[in-house]
Write a protein that holds these residues in place. Structure first.
Motif, PDB file in Angstrom:
ATOM      1  N   ASP A   7       0.883  -1.161   0.000  1.00  0.00           N
ATOM      2  CA  ASP A   7       0.000   0.000   0.000  1.00  0.00           C
ATOM      3  C   ASP A   7       0.923   1.215   0.000  1.00  0.00           C
ATOM      4  O   ASP A   7       1.785   1.336   0.880  1.00  0.00           O
ATOM      5  N   GLN A   8       0.786   2.095  -0.968  1.00  0.00           N
ATOM      6  CA  GLN A   8       1.689   3.243  -1.098  1.00  0.00           C
ATOM      7  C   GLN A   8       1.690   4.125   0.146  1.00  0.00           C
ATOM      8  O   GLN A   8       2.659   4.814   0.417  1.00  0.00           O
ATOM      9  N   ILE A  13       0.861  -5.115   3.109  1.00  0.00           N
ATOM     10  CA  ILE A  13      -0.452  -5.578   3.546  1.00  0.00           C
ATOM     11  C   ILE A  13      -0.686  -6.962   2.959  1.00  0.00           C
ATOM     12  O   ILE A  13      -0.278  -7.242   1.827  1.00  0.00           O
ATOM     13  N   LEU A  18      -6.890  -7.412   2.879  1.00  0.00           N
ATOM     14  CA  LEU A  18      -7.682  -6.722   1.859  1.00  0.00           C
ATOM     15  C   LEU A  18      -9.039  -7.388   1.652  1.00  0.00           C
ATOM     16  O   LEU A  18      -9.830  -6.928   0.842  1.00  0.00           O
ATOM     17  N   ALA A  77      -9.214   0.893  -5.027  1.00  0.00           N
ATOM     18  CA  ALA A  77      -7.751   1.005  -5.096  1.00  0.00           C
ATOM     19  C   ALA A  77      -7.261   1.014  -6.535  1.00  0.00           C
ATOM     20  O   ALA A  77      -7.893   0.467  -7.423  1.00  0.00           O
ATOM     21  N   VAL A  79      -4.340  -0.540  -8.669  1.00  0.00           N
ATOM     22  CA  VAL A  79      -3.442  -1.685  -8.523  1.00  0.00           C
ATOM     23  C   VAL A  79      -2.408  -1.642  -9.641  1.00  0.00           C
ATOM     24  O   VAL A  79      -2.754  -1.533 -10.813  1.00  0.00           O
TER      25      VAL A  79
END
Length: 88
Positions: A7-8, A13, A18, A77, A79
């Motif tokens: 995760d930026q 994670i 998720l 999100a 990806v």
């Protein structure tokens, strides 16, 4: 090594964090196991035709898995795929 996603903002994670489907988590884990022999190789070894072919095959699968993750997360999100084999 257990698979993880980055995760930026929050860092590493797990697929379970998720809430990805159990089926997708299983496929990711299998893909991750197949990728592990590449991790300790240096760039000279990775440039060998056989390893390069293996990296290409796994990266193609990885791109597909990234799309599957994006589909499950819907609009939650962005990806992107990072090739550990090619380091980019």
């Amino acid at each position: 090594m257990n698979p993880s996603l980055i995760d930026q903002i929050g860092g590493s994670i797990s697929p379970s964090e998720l809430n990805l489907s159990a089926e997708l988590q299983s496929v990711i884990a299998e893909w991750n196991c197949a990728y592990q022999p590449i991790i300790p190789l240096d760039m000279t070894e990775r440039s060998d035709d056989e390893w390069r072919s293996t990296i290409h095959r796994l990266d193609t699968r990885g791109l597909y898995l990234a799309q599957m993750i994006a589909d499950e997360l819907a609009d939650e999100a962005k990806v992107e795929y990072y090739s550990e084999g090619l380091l980019g």
